[in-house]
Design a protein around this motif. Structure first.
Motif, short mmCIF file in Angstrom:
data_model
loop_
_atom_site.label_atom_id
_atom_site.label_comp_id
_atom_site.label_asym_id
_atom_site.label_seq_id
_atom_site.Cartn_x
_atom_site.Cartn_y
_atom_site.Cartn_z
N ARG A 1 4.00 -6.72 3.26
CA ARG A 1 2.62 -6.43 2.89
C ARG A 1 2.34 -4.94 2.96
NH1 ARG A 1 -0.33 -11.49 6.14
NH2 ARG A 1 0.47 -13.14 4.75
N TYR A 2 2.88 -4.29 3.98
CA TYR A 2 2.74 -2.83 4.08
C TYR A 2 3.42 -2.16 2.89
CZ TYR A 2 3.53 1.96 5.60
OH TYR A 2 3.58 3.33 5.65
N GLN A 3 4.64 -2.58 2.60
CA GLN A 3 5.45 -1.88 1.59
C GLN A 3 4.86 -1.98 0.19
OE1 GLN A 3 8.23 -0.03 2.62
NE2 GLN A 3 7.92 0.87 0.58
N VAL A 4 4.33 -3.15 -0.16
CA VAL A 4 3.80 -3.30 -1.51
C VAL A 4 2.57 -2.42 -1.71
CG1 VAL A 4 2.34 -5.33 -1.01
CG2 VAL A 4 3.21 -4.95 -3.33
N VAL A 5 1.73 -2.30 -0.69
CA VAL A 5 0.56 -1.41 -0.82
C VAL A 5 1.01 0.05 -0.81
CG1 VAL A 5 -1.62 -0.71 0.23
CG2 VAL A 5 -0.96 -3.12 0.25
N PHE A 6 1.97 0.37 0.04
CA PHE A 6 2.49 1.74 0.09
C PHE A 6 3.05 2.15 -1.27
CE2 PHE A 6 5.94 4.77 0.61
CZ PHE A 6 5.39 5.74 1.45
N ASP A 7 3.83 1.28 -1.90
CA ASP A 7 4.43 1.60 -3.19
C ASP A 7 3.38 1.83 -4.27
OD1 ASP A 7 6.92 1.37 -2.01
OD2 ASP A 7 7.32 -0.64 -2.80
N ILE A 8 2.34 1.00 -4.27
CA ILE A 8 1.27 1.19 -5.26
C ILE A 8 0.55 2.51 -5.01
CG2 ILE A 8 -0.92 0.31 -6.13
CD1 ILE A 8 0.13 -2.53 -5.48
N ALA A 9 0.24 2.79 -3.75
CA ALA A 9 -0.46 4.03 -3.42
C ALA A 9 0.40 5.25 -3.76
CB ALA A 9 -0.85 4.05 -1.94
N MET A 10 1.70 5.16 -3.54
CA MET A 10 2.60 6.26 -3.92
C MET A 10 2.58 6.49 -5.42
SD MET A 10 4.25 8.23 -1.83
CE MET A 10 5.65 8.75 -2.83
N GLU A 11 2.57 5.40 -6.18
CA GLU A 11 2.54 5.51 -7.64
C GLU A 11 1.26 6.20 -8.10
OE1 GLU A 11 2.90 2.52 -11.52
OE2 GLU A 11 3.42 1.79 -9.51
#
Length: 208
Positions: free
Chosen positions: A126-136
């Motif tokens: 759950r952390y990683q999917v939000v992190f990846d979107i925010a990085m994008e």
């Protein structure tokens, strides 16, 4: 109904979803073989057709929770091209989770190291999917970490709180997060409003 009919009507999936319903409605202490079979209206013989023993059932149950309440949704949103829409879809799903079941599983994880490992896997995903979107959207690792932590703190905090269920306020908090992310990325907010009827959803113990 004859025993053979009960067997045909009951599936492994129903057993696992019933377990999540029990966790949502009554907490971890209520998760027992008699309660599972009672809710399904079957005998223990039917249970043992699908599961070798209680340990086999609980192991499959926590894996089913991980797959159905985290992994499948994470995989589904990856098909959405626009990152803000991807985040919106992810938030809609998170708001609709069976939050009392989420809290019960955290209680369970505190007592069972195998369940804790699965809980940690879910938290990381759950952390990683939000992190990846925010990085994008932001191309800033510090900001992406902060946004991902913010989202996960809200989700976990709501599930763990002893305050009365308040889905309208949870939706409001989620909307503030989404609006803030859109502003930080200099993207328009249009069409990012969460579903108007979300406040009508039951996000406590009765949605399963």
């Amino acid at each position: 109904m004859e025993y053979g009919d009960l067997m045909a009507a009951t599936t492994r999936e129903l057993y696992l979803e019933t377990g999540i319903s029990i966790l949502a409605d009554s907490g971890y202490s209520a998760l027992k073989l008699s309660e599972v079979c009672g809710r399904l209206g079957v005998t223990s013989g039917s249970f043992y057709h699908f599961f070798k023993n209680w340990s086999d059932y609980t192991g499959q149950l926590i894996q089913h929770w991980l797959a159905s309440r985290t992994e499948l949704e994470v995989a589904a949103v990856q098909a959405v091209a626009d990152p803000l829409q991807r985040m919106r879809d992810l938030i809609e799903f998170a708001v609709s989770l069976p939050h009392h079941a989420e809290a019960a599983i955290r209680t369970w994880a505190n007592m069972d190291p195998d369940v804790r490992k699965v809980q940690e896997m879910a938290d990381h995903a759950r952390y990683q999917v939000v992190f990846d979107i925010a990085m994008e959207l932001l191309d800033d690792r510090v900001a992406a970490h902060r946004y991902s932590s913010w989202a996960n703190y809200v989700l976990t905090g709501y599930s763990q709180s002893t305050l009365p269920d308040d889905p309208e306020t949870l939706t409001w908090a989620a909307q503030q997060f989404l609006d803030s992310l859109a502003d930080a990325s200099n993207r328009p907010r249009q069409s990012l409003a969460l579903a108007d009827d979300r406040q009508q959803a039951t996000v406590g113990g009765s949605q399963e």
